[in-house]
Write a protein that holds these residues in place. Structure first.
Motif, short mmCIF file in Angstrom:
data_model
loop_
_atom_site.label_atom_id
_atom_site.label_comp_id
_atom_site.label_asym_id
_atom_site.label_seq_id
_atom_site.Cartn_x
_atom_site.Cartn_y
_atom_site.Cartn_z
N THR A 237 0.86 -1.18 0.00
CA THR A 237 0.00 0.00 0.00
C THR A 237 0.89 1.23 0.00
OG1 THR A 237 -1.76 -1.15 1.20
CG2 THR A 237 -1.79 1.26 1.22
N ILE A 238 0.70 2.07 -0.99
CA ILE A 238 1.51 3.26 -1.16
C ILE A 238 0.72 4.48 -0.71
CG2 ILE A 238 2.81 4.69 -2.79
CD1 ILE A 238 3.99 1.94 -2.56
N ASN A 239 1.26 5.25 0.21
CA ASN A 239 0.66 6.54 0.57
C ASN A 239 1.05 7.57 -0.48
OD1 ASN A 239 -0.44 5.54 3.02
ND2 ASN A 239 1.56 5.81 4.00
N SER A 240 0.26 8.61 -0.63
CA SER A 240 0.60 9.65 -1.59
C SER A 240 1.95 10.27 -1.21
CB SER A 240 -0.48 10.72 -1.63
OG SER A 240 -0.61 11.36 -0.38
N PHE A 241 2.73 10.64 -2.21
CA PHE A 241 4.05 11.21 -1.98
C PHE A 241 4.48 12.00 -3.20
CE2 PHE A 241 4.82 7.32 -4.24
CZ PHE A 241 5.99 7.50 -4.96
N TYR A 242 5.49 12.84 -3.01
CA TYR A 242 6.08 13.59 -4.11
C TYR A 242 7.27 12.82 -4.68
CZ TYR A 242 3.48 17.85 -2.85
OH TYR A 242 2.50 18.77 -2.60
N MET A 243 7.46 12.96 -6.00
CA MET A 243 8.60 12.34 -6.68
C MET A 243 9.20 13.36 -7.64
SD MET A 243 10.00 9.18 -6.77
CE MET A 243 10.56 7.82 -7.80
N ASP A 244 10.52 13.42 -7.71
CA ASP A 244 11.16 14.28 -8.68
C ASP A 244 10.76 13.89 -10.10
OD1 ASP A 244 12.53 15.75 -6.79
OD2 ASP A 244 14.46 14.75 -7.13
N LYS A 245 10.44 14.88 -10.92
CA LYS A 245 10.15 14.59 -12.32
C LYS A 245 11.36 14.00 -13.03
CE LYS A 245 6.88 18.41 -13.08
NZ LYS A 245 6.65 19.65 -13.88
N TYR A 246 12.54 14.46 -12.61
CA TYR A 246 13.78 14.11 -13.30
C TYR A 246 14.80 13.57 -12.30
CZ TYR A 246 11.62 17.91 -16.02
OH TYR A 246 10.73 18.73 -16.68
N ALA A 247 15.76 12.83 -12.82
CA ALA A 247 16.93 12.50 -12.01
C ALA A 247 17.66 13.79 -11.67
CB ALA A 247 17.85 11.56 -12.79
N VAL A 248 18.36 13.80 -10.55
CA VAL A 248 19.13 14.98 -10.13
C VAL A 248 20.21 15.27 -11.17
CG1 VAL A 248 20.68 15.89 -8.36
CG2 VAL A 248 18.63 14.60 -7.70
N THR A 249 20.31 16.52 -11.57
CA THR A 249 21.22 16.90 -12.65
C THR A 249 22.58 17.35 -12.12
OG1 THR A 249 20.55 19.23 -12.62
CG2 THR A 249 19.26 17.72 -14.03
N ASN A 250 23.54 17.44 -13.03
CA ASN A 250 24.84 17.99 -12.68
C ASN A 250 24.71 19.42 -12.16
OD1 ASN A 250 26.72 15.86 -13.34
ND2 ASN A 250 26.23 16.22 -15.49
N GLU A 251 23.82 20.19 -12.75
CA GLU A 251 23.61 21.57 -12.31
C GLU A 251 23.10 21.62 -10.87
OE1 GLU A 251 21.66 25.60 -14.20
OE2 GLU A 251 20.62 23.69 -14.55
N GLN A 252 22.11 20.79 -10.55
CA GLN A 252 21.58 20.75 -9.19
C GLN A 252 22.62 20.28 -8.19
OE1 GLN A 252 18.26 18.20 -10.41
NE2 GLN A 252 16.84 19.72 -9.56
N PHE A 253 23.36 19.25 -8.57
CA PHE A 253 24.37 18.72 -7.66
C PHE A 253 25.49 19.73 -7.45
CE2 PHE A 253 27.50 15.64 -6.06
CZ PHE A 253 26.71 14.90 -5.19
N SER A 254 25.81 20.49 -8.49
CA SER A 254 26.82 21.53 -8.35
C SER A 254 26.41 22.57 -7.32
CB SER A 254 27.06 22.22 -9.70
OG SER A 254 27.58 21.34 -10.65
N GLN A 255 25.12 22.92 -7.31
CA GLN A 255 24.61 23.87 -6.32
C GLN A 255 24.77 23.32 -4.91
OE1 GLN A 255 20.45 24.80 -6.68
NE2 GLN A 255 20.50 26.34 -5.05
N PHE A 256 24.46 22.05 -4.75
CA PHE A 256 24.62 21.37 -3.46
C PHE A 256 26.07 21.44 -2.98
CE2 PHE A 256 25.81 16.97 -1.93
CZ PHE A 256 25.48 17.17 -0.60
#
Length: 312
Positions: A66-85
Motif C-alpha cells: 500500500t503506497i501513501n501519496s508522496f512527491y517524486m522528482d520529475k527528473y533525475a538529479v542533474t549535474n547543475e543541481q548537484f553543483s549547487q549542493f
C-alpha cells in the motif's frame, strides 16, 4: 592505489565496509517543489512472473504493498543541481575521497595511462580511473560543462542521501520507485507500456547494437542523455527506464541473494531502472520490476538518483 573490485551484474562495487561517518549538511530552504509531482496513493503489486523476470534477483517474489501519496522528482538529479549542493555545503563525494571511480571502457580514450588503476576479468569493460568523479565523469581530462542537464553520476548511496537531506527530501523506497515508474499500473513492463519499441520508436536511453563492443546510438545517445529526454510516463516522470541507475532507500534483500550480498548485509542497497549500458543480451534490467544492487559506497559512470518527499 589499487582498486578493490567485486563483480555485480551491471556494474562493479567497492568491496569494503563503508568506514566514512555520516555527514550531515545544512538543509537548503528551497525545496524545488515545482520540479516534483504529487503521486496518488494506492495498492500495488510488486515484482513480475513474466519470462524475462529474474529469480536470482528476487524479482519473481510478488508482494502487495500500500503506497501513501508522496512527491517524486520529475527528473533525475542533474549535474547543475548537484553543483549547487556542492557549492553551498562544501560536501566531498566518496569518489573524490577514494580518489577514483568506475568508467566504461569506451569513454577512457583521453585518460592518461597512469590513471588506469585496473579492471575486472569478469567485466573488463569497467575500468577504475584515478580522478573520475561527479565533476570529471571520464577522468581528470573530462568535464560536465556541456552536460549540466544530464543526470549526475559517480554518486554513491551515501552521497545521494546527503543531497536529499540538504534538499529537504529523501530517497524513494523500492516500492515507491516501482509504483511511480509504472504509473500505478500493475504488470506494466516499461513506463510507457508493454512493448519496448512501442509504435516503432525509442522511448528510453539504453544500449543499441552489440554489447559491449558496438553501440550504434540509434536512440540518439551513447552515454547519458538530458534528464528531460523522451516522453514522460502517465505520472509525468521522465527517464524511469534507462539513462542511469537510480538509488533507492532500501537494503537489498532476497532469499536468492548472492553470497557476497549476504556478507555485506546493510551496506548493499537497491538500484532500479537500468542505464544507458543495458542491453537485452546482457542486462535487460530497464524493465520496471527488475532490480539489482550495489554497495552504499560504490560509484560508477552510470549510477545516479532522484528524490522523493512525503509533503511540503
Amino acid at each position: 592505489m589499487k582498486a578493490n573490485l567485486i563483480q555485480s551484474c551491471c556494474s562493479l562495487s567497492r568491496h569494503e565496509p563503508n568506514q566514512l561517518e555520516e555527514i550531515n549538511v545544512k538543509q537548503n530552504p528551497v525545496f524545488q517543489k515545482e520540479k516534483m509531482v504529487l503521486l496518488p496513493g494506492g495498492e500495488f503489486l510488486l515484482g513480475s512472473n513474466d519470462s524475462e523476470s529474474s529469480v536470482e534477483d528476487g524479482e519473481t517474489i510478488r508482494r502487495k504493498v500500500t503506497i501513501n501519496s508522496f512527491y517524486m522528482d520529475k527528473y533525475a538529479v542533474t549535474n547543475e543541481q548537484f553543483s549547487q549542493f556542492i557549492k553551498e555545503t562544501g560536501y566531498v563525494t566518496e569518489a573524490e575521497r577514494y580518489g577514483w571511480s568506475f568508467v566504461f571502457y569506451s569513454f577512457i580514450r583521453d585518460v592518461d595511462e597512469s590513471d588506469l588503476l585496473g579492471s575486472s576479468p569478469h567485466t573488463p569493460w569497467w575500468h577504475a580511473v584515478n580522478g573520475a568523479n561527479w565533476k570529471y565523469p571520464e577522468g581528470r581530462n573530462s568535464s560536465i560543462a556541456n552536460r549540466l542537464r544530464h543526470p549526475v553520476v559517480h554518486v554513491s548511496w551515501n552521497d545521494a542521501k546527503a543531497y536529499a537531506n540538504w534538499a529537504g527530501k529523501r530517497l524513494p523506497t523500492e516500492s515507491e520507485w516501482e509504483y511511480a515508474a509504472a504509473s500505478g499500473v500493475i504488470d506494466r513492463t516499461y513506463p510507457w507500456g508493454n512493448e519496448l519499441h512501442l509504435n516503432g520508436i525509442h522511448h528510453c536511453n539504453i544500449w543499441q547494437g552489440e554489447f559491449p563492443s558496438v553501440n550504434n546510438g540509434d536512440d540518439g545517445y551513447y552515454g547519458t542523455a538530458p534528464v528531460d529526454s523522451f516522453e514522460a510516463n502517465d505520472f509525468g516522470l521522465y527517464n524511469m527506464s534507462g539513462n542511469v541507475w537510480e538509488w533507492c532507500e532500501d537494503i537489498y534483500n532476497t532469499q536468492f541473494a548472492r553470497e557476497a550480498v549476504l556478507q555485506m548485509e546493510s551496506n548493499v542497497r537497491v538500484i532500479k531502472g537500468g542505464s544507458y549500458l543495458c542491453h537485452h543480451s546482457y542486462c535487460n534490467r530497464y524493465r520496471i520490476s527488475a532490480r539489482t544492487f550495489n554497495t552504499a559506497n560504490s560509484t560508477t559512470g552510470h549510477m545516479g538518483f532522484r528524490c522523493a518527499a512525503n509533503h511540503f
